[in-house]
Design an enzyme around this catalytic site. Structure first.
Site, PDB file in Angstrom:
ATOM      1  CB  THR A 125      31.204 -31.008  37.308  1.00  0.00           C
ATOM      2  OG1 THR A 125      32.288 -30.342  38.323  1.00  0.00           O
ATOM      3  CG2 THR A 125      30.805 -30.112  36.316  1.00  0.00           C
ATOM      4  N   GLY A 130      28.194 -26.498  38.200  1.00  0.00           N
ATOM      5  CA  GLY A 130      29.748 -26.541  38.077  1.00  0.00           C
ATOM      6  C   GLY A 130      30.302 -25.681  39.365  1.00  0.00           C
ATOM      7  CG  HIS A 339      60.434 -23.305  22.492  1.00  0.00           C
ATOM      8  ND1 HIS A 339      60.511 -23.185  23.654  1.00  0.00           N
ATOM      9  CD2 HIS A 339      61.405 -24.473  22.279  1.00  0.00           C
ATOM     10  CE1 HIS A 339      61.020 -23.981  24.241  1.00  0.00           C
ATOM     11  NE2 HIS A 339      61.504 -25.043  23.350  1.00  0.00           N
ATOM     12  CD  GLU A 364      41.392 -30.844  42.173  1.00  0.00           C
ATOM     13  OE1 GLU A 364      41.647 -30.351  42.981  1.00  0.00           O
ATOM     14  OE2 GLU A 364      41.482 -31.868  41.443  1.00  0.00           O
TER      15      GLU A 364
HETATM   16  N1  COS Z   1      35.661 -26.240  54.129  1.00  0.00           N
HETATM   17  C1  COS Z   1      34.616 -26.661  54.830  1.00  0.00           C
HETATM   18  N2  COS Z   1      33.538 -26.105  54.881  1.00  0.00           N
HETATM   19  C2  COS Z   1      33.292 -25.162  53.810  1.00  0.00           C
HETATM   20  C3  COS Z   1      34.397 -24.755  52.979  1.00  0.00           C
HETATM   21  C4  COS Z   1      35.700 -25.422  53.183  1.00  0.00           C
HETATM   22  N3  COS Z   1      36.726 -25.114  52.414  1.00  0.00           N
HETATM   23  N4  COS Z   1      34.075 -24.038  52.017  1.00  0.00           N
HETATM   24  C5  COS Z   1      32.479 -23.794  52.314  1.00  0.00           C
HETATM   25  N5  COS Z   1      32.236 -24.451  53.547  1.00  0.00           N
HETATM   26  C6  COS Z   1      31.055 -24.664  54.279  1.00  0.00           C
HETATM   27  C7  COS Z   1      30.552 -23.285  54.820  1.00  0.00           C
HETATM   28  O1  COS Z   1      31.106 -22.911  55.816  1.00  0.00           O
HETATM   29  C8  COS Z   1      28.936 -23.430  55.049  1.00  0.00           C
HETATM   30  O2  COS Z   1      28.744 -23.937  56.126  1.00  0.00           O
HETATM   31  P1  COS Z   1      27.521 -23.645  56.846  1.00  0.00           P
HETATM   32  O3  COS Z   1      26.179 -23.911  55.853  1.00  0.00           O
HETATM   33  O4  COS Z   1      27.340 -24.399  58.202  1.00  0.00           O
HETATM   34  O5  COS Z   1      27.631 -22.183  57.061  1.00  0.00           O
HETATM   35  C9  COS Z   1      28.910 -24.319  53.649  1.00  0.00           C
HETATM   36  O6  COS Z   1      30.073 -25.077  53.399  1.00  0.00           O
HETATM   37  C10 COS Z   1      28.331 -23.380  52.209  1.00  0.00           C
HETATM   38  O7  COS Z   1      29.517 -22.370  52.050  1.00  0.00           O
HETATM   39  P2  COS Z   1      29.115 -21.449  51.145  1.00  0.00           P
HETATM   40  O8  COS Z   1      27.857 -20.542  51.617  1.00  0.00           O
HETATM   41  O9  COS Z   1      30.413 -20.574  50.933  1.00  0.00           O
HETATM   42  O10 COS Z   1      28.551 -21.805  49.770  1.00  0.00           O
HETATM   43  P3  COS Z   1      28.269 -21.416  48.476  1.00  0.00           P
HETATM   44  O11 COS Z   1      27.309 -22.123  47.743  1.00  0.00           O
HETATM   45  O12 COS Z   1      28.028 -19.977  48.527  1.00  0.00           O
HETATM   46  O13 COS Z   1      29.603 -21.752  47.428  1.00  0.00           O
HETATM   47  C11 COS Z   1      31.876 -21.826  46.383  1.00  0.00           C
HETATM   48  C12 COS Z   1      30.893 -21.542  47.440  1.00  0.00           C
HETATM   49  C13 COS Z   1      31.353 -20.987  45.243  1.00  0.00           C
HETATM   50  C14 COS Z   1      33.046 -21.450  46.913  1.00  0.00           C
HETATM   51  C15 COS Z   1      31.639 -23.326  46.310  1.00  0.00           C
HETATM   52  O14 COS Z   1      30.634 -23.776  45.589  1.00  0.00           O
HETATM   53  C16 COS Z   1      32.847 -23.857  45.335  1.00  0.00           C
HETATM   54  O15 COS Z   1      34.048 -24.092  45.656  1.00  0.00           O
HETATM   55  N6  COS Z   1      32.517 -24.021  43.927  1.00  0.00           N
HETATM   56  C17 COS Z   1      33.594 -24.319  43.032  1.00  0.00           C
HETATM   57  C18 COS Z   1      33.152 -25.969  42.866  1.00  0.00           C
HETATM   58  C19 COS Z   1      34.468 -26.489  42.253  1.00  0.00           C
HETATM   59  O16 COS Z   1      35.529 -26.333  42.702  1.00  0.00           O
HETATM   60  N7  COS Z   1      34.000 -27.325  41.060  1.00  0.00           N
HETATM   61  C20 COS Z   1      35.030 -27.759  40.327  1.00  0.00           C
HETATM   62  C21 COS Z   1      34.594 -29.146  40.345  1.00  0.00           C
HETATM   63  S1  COS Z   1      35.474 -30.443  41.031  1.00  0.00           S
HETATM   64  S2  COS Z   1      36.897 -30.975  39.582  1.00  0.00           S
END
Ligand code: COS
Length: 388
Positions: A125, A130, A339, A364
């Protein structure tokens, strides 16, 4: 490798006893002091709790996801901050290496993480990235056999205590999306890496987050996770798939604890001449909470077992995270309600849980991100594998 049933039972019993006898009595003090006592961290090290998910080859317990979930159910029976201390080493802080690291990287770092000698942190992040994790701005420029990292990471759990950071940075300066992102391990003490002031949070006192600032921080190229540029975003997503399931299990554990406390209170507290547990409106709240926690437990176990067979559980892990984090929020709200006045008073601890569990719907991946992950997968499947 899966433990034999007796060994697993023993581990779960040991954790349950530790939670009951050592952690629960300290909940109030830890929140007041905003610190977990050293002897508790040491006891967690001795029990192997820092290495639950790290393979045995690297000195961890090498639990399956289903086994880890059961440990998380037990650890959830107390303030979530205790779990948070071991959370990064078992989850987001170590799994990048476990899943995608080179043998050399694993050998160098995983045993230290498994023993708890080194705490890890997951630096994804940023101030402006984020939920849209692929839009991060931290840069990593290749310079000979090093990369030079620049950028700021925000809200990084365990950063003030970390010896190792998994840092996500853009190696392809021309890219704007997730494809240009790579993952690095960066040791604390590397010149150019500093940790900011500890954040003041709504809850989970005793656990600490802070900014991580990288200024011309030179990191050996050998620390590029997996040795390949452009793989970092996928590493982060795989790590989060696992992390989301673990958090879901913690949510179930906390919900079960709150239900137990609410029931005990309702059976003891008398109004209108009888224990309030006799009143059907209180019973409805107890029953709804019990039903929802049970649903969460079933979802987590089902998804964890599927993950252990090697099936892709991204969508179901998102379902678990969405349901369980929202569920524990509702359970905590009902716990305060049952409570009554005592639920609002700090001495009873219920209001502390109410604040603590609010984070589950945010980190997450927020609930809205889980909804997006689930719906996009539905559309992709309906389109025969193509995105919308
Ligand atoms: N496992 C493996 N690969 C994955 C995956 C997963 N779970 N999710 C996505 N990918 C891959 C996709 O297949 C894609 O690959 P290709 O480029 O080869 O096609 C690539 O990653 C990009 O995926 P996508 O297009 O879905 O990415 P986006 O930028 O549209 O974002 C979200 C997807 C919004 C779902 C992602 O950014 C997300 O989870 N955001 C939240 C992050 C988070 O949890 N933050 C908290 C901080 S950590 S405490």
């Amino acid at each position: 490798m899966a433990l034999d049933p007796d060994t697993l039972r023993q581990l779960l019993d040991t954790v349950a006893r530790f939670v009951r006898e050592r952690l629960v009595p300290l909940e109030h003090k830890v929140a007041e002091d905003d610190a977990i006592p050293m002897d508790i961290a040491d006891a967690m090290r001795e029990m192997g709790l820092f290495g639950l998910s790290i393979p045995e080859d690297y000195s961890g317990l090498g639990l399956t996801m289903a086994e880890e979930a059961q440990v998380a159910f037990e650890l959830g029976q107390t303030s979530p901050v205790f779990r948070s201390l071991i959370g990064t080493n078992n989850g987001i802080g170590s799994q990048g290496l476990v899943i995608d690291g080179t043998d050399e990287q694993k050998r160098k770092y995983l045993p230290q993480l498994a023993s708890g000698a080194m705490i890890s942190a997951f630096a994804l992040t940023e101030p402006e990235a984020g939920s849209d994790a692929g839009a991060l701005r931290t840069s990593a420029r290749r310079d000979g056999d090093h990369y030079v990292l620049n950028g700021t990471k925000r809200f990084i759990t365990n950063a003030p205590h970390a010896g190792l950071f998994t840092v996500f940075a853009r190696t392809d300066a021309d890219s704007r999306d997730s494809r240009g992102v790579s993952a690095f391990v960066v040791e604390a003490g590397t010149p150019g890496l500093t940790v900011g002031a500890v954040d003041r949070k709504m809850g989970q006192k005793g656990g600490h987050t802070a900014d991580v600032i990288l200024e011309d921080c030179r990191v050996p190229a050998l620390n590029l996770i997996g040795g390949k540029e452009g793989q970092g975003f996928k590493t982060a997503m795989k790590v989060l798939d696992r992390g989301r399931l673990h958090i879901s299990a913690v949510c179930v554990g906390v919900a079960e604890r709150l239900i137990r406390d609410s029931l005990a209170y309702a059976m003891e507290r008398k109004q209108f001449g009888q224990p309030i547990a006799e009143f059907q409106l209180i019973q409805a709240m107890l029953a709804d909470s019990r039903m929802e926690a049970y649903a969460g437990r079933c979802m987590v176990m089902e998804t964890a077992r599927a993950k252990d067979t090697g099936v892709d559980v991204s969508t179901d892990a998102a379902c678990c995270k969405l349901f369980c984090s929202e569920m524990v929020g509702r359970v905590a709200d009902r716990a305060v309600q049952i409570h009554g006045g005592a639920g609002y008073i700090a001495d009873y601890g219920v209001e502390r849980f109410y604040r603590d569990v609010r984070l589950f719907r945010i980190y997450e991946g927020t609930s809205q991100i889980q909804q997006l992950v689930i719906a996009r997968a539905m559309i992709r499947d309906a389109n025969g594998g193509r995105s919308a």
